[in-house]
Write a protein that holds these residues in place. Structure first.
Motif, PDB file in Angstrom:
ATOM      1  N   ASP A 109       0.853  -1.200   0.000  1.00 43.86           N
ATOM      2  CA  ASP A 109       0.000   0.000   0.000  1.00 43.86           C
ATOM      3  C   ASP A 109       0.887   1.247   0.000  1.00 43.86           C
ATOM      4  O   ASP A 109       1.575   1.519  -0.981  1.00 43.86           O
ATOM      5  CB  ASP A 109      -0.979  -0.054   1.178  1.00 43.86           C
ATOM      6  N   CYS A 234      -2.213   0.633   6.208  1.00 40.08           N
ATOM      7  CA  CYS A 234      -2.802   1.113   4.954  1.00 40.08           C
ATOM      8  C   CYS A 234      -1.885   2.158   4.317  1.00 40.08           C
ATOM      9  O   CYS A 234      -0.793   1.859   3.887  1.00 40.08           O
ATOM     10  CB  CYS A 234      -4.196   1.626   5.231  1.00 40.08           C
ATOM     11  N   GLU A 335      -6.263   5.938   7.810  1.00 40.29           N
ATOM     12  CA  GLU A 335      -5.919   5.712   6.405  1.00 40.29           C
ATOM     13  C   GLU A 335      -4.496   6.176   6.121  1.00 40.29           C
ATOM     14  O   GLU A 335      -3.709   5.466   5.511  1.00 40.29           O
ATOM     15  CB  GLU A 335      -6.895   6.487   5.516  1.00 40.29           C
ATOM     16  N   GLU A 442     -10.442   9.021   3.220  1.00 34.41           N
ATOM     17  CA  GLU A 442      -9.189   8.266   3.097  1.00 34.41           C
ATOM     18  C   GLU A 442      -8.032   9.250   3.205  1.00 34.41           C
ATOM     19  O   GLU A 442      -7.818   9.864   4.227  1.00 34.41           O
ATOM     20  CB  GLU A 442      -9.192   7.470   1.784  1.00 34.41           C
ATOM     21  N   ASP A 536      -8.781   7.328  -3.734  1.00 35.64           N
ATOM     22  CA  ASP A 536      -8.324   6.745  -2.469  1.00 35.64           C
ATOM     23  C   ASP A 536      -7.112   7.506  -1.929  1.00 35.64           C
ATOM     24  O   ASP A 536      -7.192   8.196  -0.931  1.00 35.64           O
ATOM     25  CB  ASP A 536      -7.999   5.265  -2.710  1.00 35.64           C
ATOM     26  N   ASN A 537      -5.973   7.435  -2.628  1.00 36.04           N
ATOM     27  CA  ASN A 537      -4.777   8.116  -2.135  1.00 36.04           C
ATOM     28  C   ASN A 537      -4.355   9.221  -3.092  1.00 36.04           C
ATOM     29  O   ASN A 537      -4.724   9.222  -4.269  1.00 36.04           O
ATOM     30  CB  ASN A 537      -3.635   7.113  -1.938  1.00 36.04           C
ATOM     31  N   GLU A 586      -6.089  -2.429  -6.945  1.00 36.57           N
ATOM     32  CA  GLU A 586      -6.190  -1.011  -6.627  1.00 36.57           C
ATOM     33  C   GLU A 586      -4.802  -0.427  -6.786  1.00 36.57           C
ATOM     34  O   GLU A 586      -3.796  -1.154  -6.823  1.00 36.57           O
ATOM     35  CB  GLU A 586      -6.729  -0.782  -5.209  1.00 36.57           C
TER      36      GLU A 586
HETATM   37 CA    CA Z   1      -6.596   3.365   0.958  1.00 35.02          CA
END
Ligand code: CA
Ligand code: FEO
Ligand code: CA
Length: 644
Positions: A109, A234, A335, A442, A536-537, A586
């Motif tokens: 991640d 994460c 997150e 997130e 998400d990021n 992802e």
């Molecule tokens: Ca994430």
């Protein structure tokens, strides 16, 4: 507030945005960014189309290096994982777990890069990478994909193969590894002295206000000051003093038998309430660690879960230094953690709690950052104030301090006996303060050029269309839209831009607006819709462009990817796709080297929807290989700055 009012607020912003997108008018508008003399550099690449192909697709002129895959050894004395043998049970062998302890972990991640070489070009560095979880149905023959729905099946397989739990634990945590650019391609160095794994078994310190609190004491640690390990790591962050922050997120999936605990006589109802607020599993957990490892059985060790859900600080260049859990930053499904030095030298850390109807947080240190003496900042994150955000319908907002005070509002009357309990049960404290329930916040990242802060709400299909009462996270709440989360059944997510008052990261008041809404403008009636799903990021390049990676459904059914948009200028919020991921993966990581010539991305869980008997992806190895999470380094074939 009423639905109509939200609609009006959005309508007004939409009108302004549409004006901005008009080339004719945009040059006439007094854009704040232009007044400030800031404009994102042009993104000079031809955006790619989305794809459903089982490969990485990049714009013309770009290539990638697969730097390290799940199971690649970080120690010359240890073999790489027998990936070809997985369908025949290679990971069920008792020795698999001890090898995994020295191999790159699963489901990579967050990534952060710590440059080792001097000079303008980034050619050598240490990567810290989170390994978030395991896809057990793609590891062990016979494991069905029944996440959380068939505890008996999980229990039976683990009772037959105890080593599954050791293997699944060894695959999680953090991987630290040295990488170098060799003949223009990135590779990792198996023999580096920096290489190490940090796992759920690695002892680490607990520091900050909750250190030593009764709720952190267990049979293994009667002092409440040290804990074995980290897991569910994460996203993360990088401090100005050169350490790595790793966010413990979905810890609930590893603790089981909450029902057995809550049925006991004479237990502290406040502990029960705190575990309920986190949504602990009442039976065997989806990963079943509690079946054979009693510290994950809540009835056996009721406080162990309080020792997870924190931000963990790691010194990447000192393999002998124990990581530290920083309790001042609060306990929730972290997150990411994005530090920034405020103008006066205090350090703010922006954070999201990735669950439906949870909150956005900010920590502000009491002490000032000392740029000249990096070691002086070692415990900077132990003293300060944690805040949760309230977003008001008029486009303003306030940071609400999570501070115990006998006079209230956070006191015994609302369920808190001291500051440690406020931090351990931060979600409940933010409930009391009236923070705004978000659509799974997130990543939260400040733009290094403008200081504006970007908050990703990935999606929330449980958000109701109307303001109706319902329950989530053991609370009775209004499930309906609010100003900052304006869409019922938010399937595609959105990104909010937050501006601190006076652009001061220590401020307690801010203004905000929606930068973009995910979805398909052809079918979504909300304004500012960009063709993107489940952001998400985030990352920023040196020009301040906002890079967005996704995790979840796309409006086109295409694979996840990496997207980018300027945050200033007439292309503000106009998204182009830069990369398309393999099937089922992802994309996370999203960090640039200081020279901006390399973009590191984590390709997490390719083929997650498949099974060992019916693989959905064979990336990265191709043929009939089992898919493996992999860190890639994206660069221009002929060198140069990414995106430019
Ligand atoms: Ca994430
Ligand atoms: Fe681990 Fe919220 O993604
Ligand atoms: Ca994710």
């Amino acid at each position: 507030m009423t639905r109509t009012y939200i609609g009006q607020v959005i309508e007004r912003r939409c009108t302004r945005r549409e004006l901005l997108q008009s080339t004719l008018l945009s040059s006439l508008l007094p854009l704040a960014s232009r007044a400030a003399g800031i404009d994102s550099a042009a993104l000079d690449f031809k955006g790619i189309a989305g794809s459903q192909a089982d490969r990485i697709i990049l714009p013309e002129g770009y290539v990638y290096d697969a730097v390290i895959r799940w199971g690649d050894s970080l120690d010359p004395k240890v073999a790489d994982m027998d990936a070809a043998g997985i369908p025949k049970g290679s990971l069920l062998k008792p020795e698999a777990a001890s090898y995994q302890l020295q191999q790159f972990g699963s489901n990579c991640d967050a990534i952060h890069f710590f440059q080792l070489n001097t000079g303008l070009k980034s050619t050598r560095g240490v990567l810290c990478v989170n390994n978030e979880y395991t896809n057990d149905w793609l590891m062990y023959p016979g494991r069905k994909k029944v996440f959380g729905t068939d505890p008996q099946h999980v229990k039976e397989q683990i009772q037959q193969y105890h080593s599954i739990v050791e293997m699944s634990q060894a695959a999680q945590g953090i991987s630290v590894l040295e990488v170098e650019k060799h003949q223009s391609r990135w590779r990792y160095l198996k023999t580096s002295r920096y290489n190490r794994r940090i796992t759920p078994s690695t002892w680490m310190d607990i520091k900050g206000p909750a250190r030593g609190n009764a709720w952190l004491k267990t049979n293994a640690d009667p002092t409440g000051t040290k804990v074995r390990g980290t897991f569910a790591n994460c996203a993360g962050g990088r401090t100005p003093w050169g350490t790595y922050l790793s966010a413990e997120e979905n810890i609930q999936d590893y603790f089981g038998n909450f029902a057995g605990f809550s049925a006991r006589k004479g237990i502290d109802p406040m502990i029960v309430a705190a575990h309920q607020r986190w949504r602990m599993w009442s039976d065997t957990s989806p990963y079943g660690w509690d079946v054979v490892d009693k510290r994950f059985d809540v009835s056996h060790e009721p406080n162990e879960a309080f020792r997870f859900g924190w931000i963990v600080e790691v010194d990447p260049l000192n393999p002998n230094k124990a990581p530290v859990k920083r309790t001042a930053l609060g306990r929730f499904a972290h997150e990411a953690a994005s530090p920034v030095v405020a103008a006066n030298g205090q350090v703010a850390v922006y954070m999201g709690d990735d669950d439906k109807f949870e909150y956005v947080y900010k920590f502000v240190s009491s002490q000032h950052f000392d740029a000249k003496h990096p070691a002086a900042n070692a415990d900077l994150l132990d003293q300060g104030t944690l805040y949760a955000a309230r977003f008001d319908a008029d486009g303003r907002g306030e940071w609400l301090p999570l501070v115990y005070d006998p006079e209230g509002p956070l006191n015994a009357a609302t369920g808190f006996r001291n500051q440690a309990e406020v931090l351990i049960n931060a979600r409940a404290a933010a409930d009391v303060l009236g923070a705004t329930m978000m659509d799974r916040p997130e990543d939260v990242e400040p733009n290094p050029l403008t200081g504006k802060v970007y908050i990703v709400c990935t999606r929330n299909e449980s958000r109701a269309d109307q303001n109706v009462q319902g329950s989530y996270g053991h609370r009775k709440i209004d499930l309906g839209p609010n100003a900052a989360n304006p869409r019922g059944k938010n399937l595609w997510g959105h990104i909010i831009e937050l501006t601190e008052n006076n652009n001061d990261h220590t401020a307690t008041k801010f203004s905000w607006e929606v930068l973009l809404m995910g979805g398909d403008a052809a079918t979504e009636s909300v304004p500012r819709t960009c063709f993107i799903g489940s952001p998400d990021n985030l990352g920023f390049d040196a020009s301040g462009n906002l890079w967005i990676v996704t995790d979840g459904p796309q409006p086109s059914n295409n694979n996840n990817g990496c997207f980018v948009c300027p945050t200033t200028g007439d292309q503000r919020g106009v998204v182009k796709q830069f990369m398309s991921a393999p099937i089922g993966a992802e994309v996370c990581g999203c960090v640039f080297t200081p020279d901006n010539e390399t973009l590191f991305l984590s390709i997490q869980h390719p083929g997650e929807e498949g099974s060992l008997s019916n693989l959905a992806s064979h990336w990265p190895d191709g043929g009939d290989a089992v898919p493996r999470s992999t860190v890639i380094a994206v660069r221009k074939e002929d060198g140069g700055v990414i995106g430019a």
